[in-house]
Design a protein around this motif. Structure first.
Motif, PDB file in Angstrom:
ATOM      1  N   CYS A  88      38.642  59.949  35.367  1.00  0.00           N
ATOM      2  CA  CYS A  88      37.997  59.357  36.546  1.00  0.00           C
ATOM      3  C   CYS A  88      37.303  58.054  36.186  1.00  0.00           C
ATOM      4  CB  CYS A  88      36.994  60.343  37.148  1.00  0.00           C
ATOM      5  SG  CYS A  88      37.752  61.849  37.805  1.00  0.00           S
ATOM      6  N   THR A  89      36.640  58.033  35.019  1.00  0.00           N
ATOM      7  CA  THR A  89      35.951  56.818  34.588  1.00  0.00           C
ATOM      8  C   THR A  89      36.935  55.704  34.297  1.00  0.00           C
ATOM      9  OG1 THR A  89      34.161  58.127  33.629  1.00  0.00           O
ATOM     10  CG2 THR A  89      34.384  55.862  32.859  1.00  0.00           C
ATOM     11  N   PHE A 136      40.618  67.535  36.872  1.00  0.00           N
ATOM     12  CA  PHE A 136      40.570  66.210  36.274  1.00  0.00           C
ATOM     13  C   PHE A 136      39.612  66.232  35.094  1.00  0.00           C
ATOM     14  CE2 PHE A 136      41.452  65.734  40.718  1.00  0.00           C
ATOM     15  CZ  PHE A 136      42.302  64.644  40.839  1.00  0.00           C
ATOM     16  N   ALA A 162      36.676  64.076  33.252  1.00  0.00           N
ATOM     17  CA  ALA A 162      35.728  63.028  33.637  1.00  0.00           C
ATOM     18  C   ALA A 162      36.145  61.691  33.041  1.00  0.00           C
ATOM     19  CB  ALA A 162      34.313  63.410  33.184  1.00  0.00           C
ATOM     20  N   ILE A 208      41.028  57.543  43.782  1.00  0.00           N
ATOM     21  CA  ILE A 208      41.595  58.893  43.855  1.00  0.00           C
ATOM     22  C   ILE A 208      41.410  59.370  45.286  1.00  0.00           C
ATOM     23  CG2 ILE A 208      41.554  61.244  42.964  1.00  0.00           C
ATOM     24  CD1 ILE A 208      40.301  60.203  40.408  1.00  0.00           C
ATOM     25  N   LEU A 244      37.570  58.790  46.039  1.00  0.00           N
ATOM     26  CA  LEU A 244      36.682  58.478  44.929  1.00  0.00           C
ATOM     27  C   LEU A 244      36.926  57.019  44.565  1.00  0.00           C
ATOM     28  CD1 LEU A 244      34.683  59.693  42.833  1.00  0.00           C
ATOM     29  CD2 LEU A 244      36.661  60.139  41.378  1.00  0.00           C
ATOM     30  N   TRP A 245      35.853  56.186  44.679  1.00  0.00           N
ATOM     31  CA  TRP A 245      36.053  54.748  44.477  1.00  0.00           C
ATOM     32  C   TRP A 245      35.029  54.195  43.514  1.00  0.00           C
ATOM     33  CZ3 TRP A 245      32.349  51.349  46.911  1.00  0.00           C
ATOM     34  CH2 TRP A 245      31.480  51.978  47.812  1.00  0.00           C
ATOM     35  N   LEU A 271      39.973  55.259  35.452  1.00  0.00           N
ATOM     36  CA  LEU A 271      40.586  54.774  36.691  1.00  0.00           C
ATOM     37  C   LEU A 271      39.610  53.864  37.439  1.00  0.00           C
ATOM     38  CD1 LEU A 271      42.436  57.981  37.988  1.00  0.00           C
ATOM     39  CD2 LEU A 271      43.491  55.902  37.083  1.00  0.00           C
ATOM     40  N   ALA A 272      38.334  54.271  37.482  1.00  0.00           N
ATOM     41  CA  ALA A 272      37.327  53.466  38.178  1.00  0.00           C
ATOM     42  C   ALA A 272      37.172  52.102  37.520  1.00  0.00           C
ATOM     43  CB  ALA A 272      35.991  54.201  38.202  1.00  0.00           C
TER      44      ALA A 272
END
Length: 307
Positions: free
Chosen positions: A55-56, A50, A52, A65, A78-79, A58-59
């Motif tokens: 991930c940011t 992934f 970074a 995830i 991952l929340w 999506l958060a």
């Protein structure tokens, strides 16, 4: 509807490109999904990487995830750190909730689950009259463990006398594992969006379980996964020489369960919407210090035929 993106291809890289999650392998694009549509990314494959930035992003949208093991059950999630503008106050109310309140809340959850099991068994053509008596027998905190009594009756009626719920079995349990993973992600996302902490459960309290509250609130909806798994068996989905294979069509049917409409007092709402309503009603129960959970009406047999 929110999308639950399943990553089942090994050695792919997930990144962001102009508002999309981009899926590549060896530099070749395999697909893309709009970030605003994603509720959760469920990862089953090996060697997935992934960015970074992904991930940011999506958060920021409240998307999870979910990382799964070989049995398709979740191993970690991952929340996002923040989920609601009143998160601080609601978490304080959640922490301050009295033991009697949590017991009353758990009673409501167990009764709703047993009522849903009863509806599923009726749709399967089984005699489920005993479940009405069991639901009325549940007391605050369920000290007699009526939930387990109902389960001992429920599983053999739904899947046959030889069935056992085993996360590592390679039978219909494979469908159940995946369906519960998707449902758990949906409930965890709703809990976080309601400003509650997913680790602080009403009933589930294993020290290693970071999503105990999600496990509490998903209980009344589990029978819908069970029914979908039963229908997949009936339709011979994923059957490979007598064994169960979780193929893309079976996954799609299990995810589609979240869009199945249930009846709330004022409207028909998809399962995912009912989960959100239940999570918000729990937050209000903590704030007002009284059990006032909102559950959908268990569906009838003709309605379940659409799943």
């Amino acid at each position: 509807m929110d999308r639950y993106v399943d990553i089942a291809t090994d050695d792919v890289h997930l990144s962001v490109l102009r508002g999309f999650m981009l899926v590549r392998r060896d530099g070749e694009e395999l697909g893309r999904v709009a970030l605003d549509d994603i509720a959760a990314v469920i990862v089953h494959a090996h060697g997935v990487t992934f960015s970074a930035n992904l991930c940011t992003r999506l958060a920021q949208r409240g998307a999870l995830i979910v990382f799964c093991g070989p049995n398709h059950a979740p191993h970690s999630l991952l929340w996002p750190l923040e989920g609601h503008h009143a998160q601080g106050g609601r978490m304080q109310a959640q922490l301050a909730a009295s033991k009697p309140l949590k017991k009353n809340l758990w009673k409501q959850v167990v009764v709703a689950k047993i009522r849903m099991q009863q509806a599923i068994l009726h749709a399967a053509g089984e005699n489920a009259d005993a479940f009405d008596r069991l639901a009325r027998k549940v007391r605050s905190g369920d000290p007699e463990n009526v939930e387990a009594q109902a389960a001992r009756r429920y599983w053999p009626l739904l899947f046959g006398p030889g069935f056992q719920r085993d996360r590592n079995a390679h039978d219909v349990n494979v469908f159940l594992n995946y369906g519960y993973t998707v449902l758990r992600a949906c409930v965890a996302r709703a809990v976080i969006a309601a400003g509650l902490h997913p680790t602080l459960g009403m009933h589930h309290h294993n020290r290693a379980n970071a999503f105990a509250l999600a496990d509490d609130l998903m209980e009344p909806f589990r029978p819908l996964v069970d029914w979908t798994a039963r229908q997949l068996l009936r339709d011979n989905f994923g059957n490979n020489n007598g064994g169960i294979v979780l193929d893309s069509q079976a996954k799609e049917r299990l995810v589609r369960m979240l869009s199945f409409d249930l009846l709330l007092p004022e409207s028909r709402t998809p399962v995912s919407g009912c989960v959100q309503r239940l999570s918000v009603s729990l937050a209000r129960s903590f704030e007002q210090r009284r059990a006032m959970l909102e559950f959908p009406v268990p569906p009838k047999a003709l309605e379940l035929a659409e799943l």
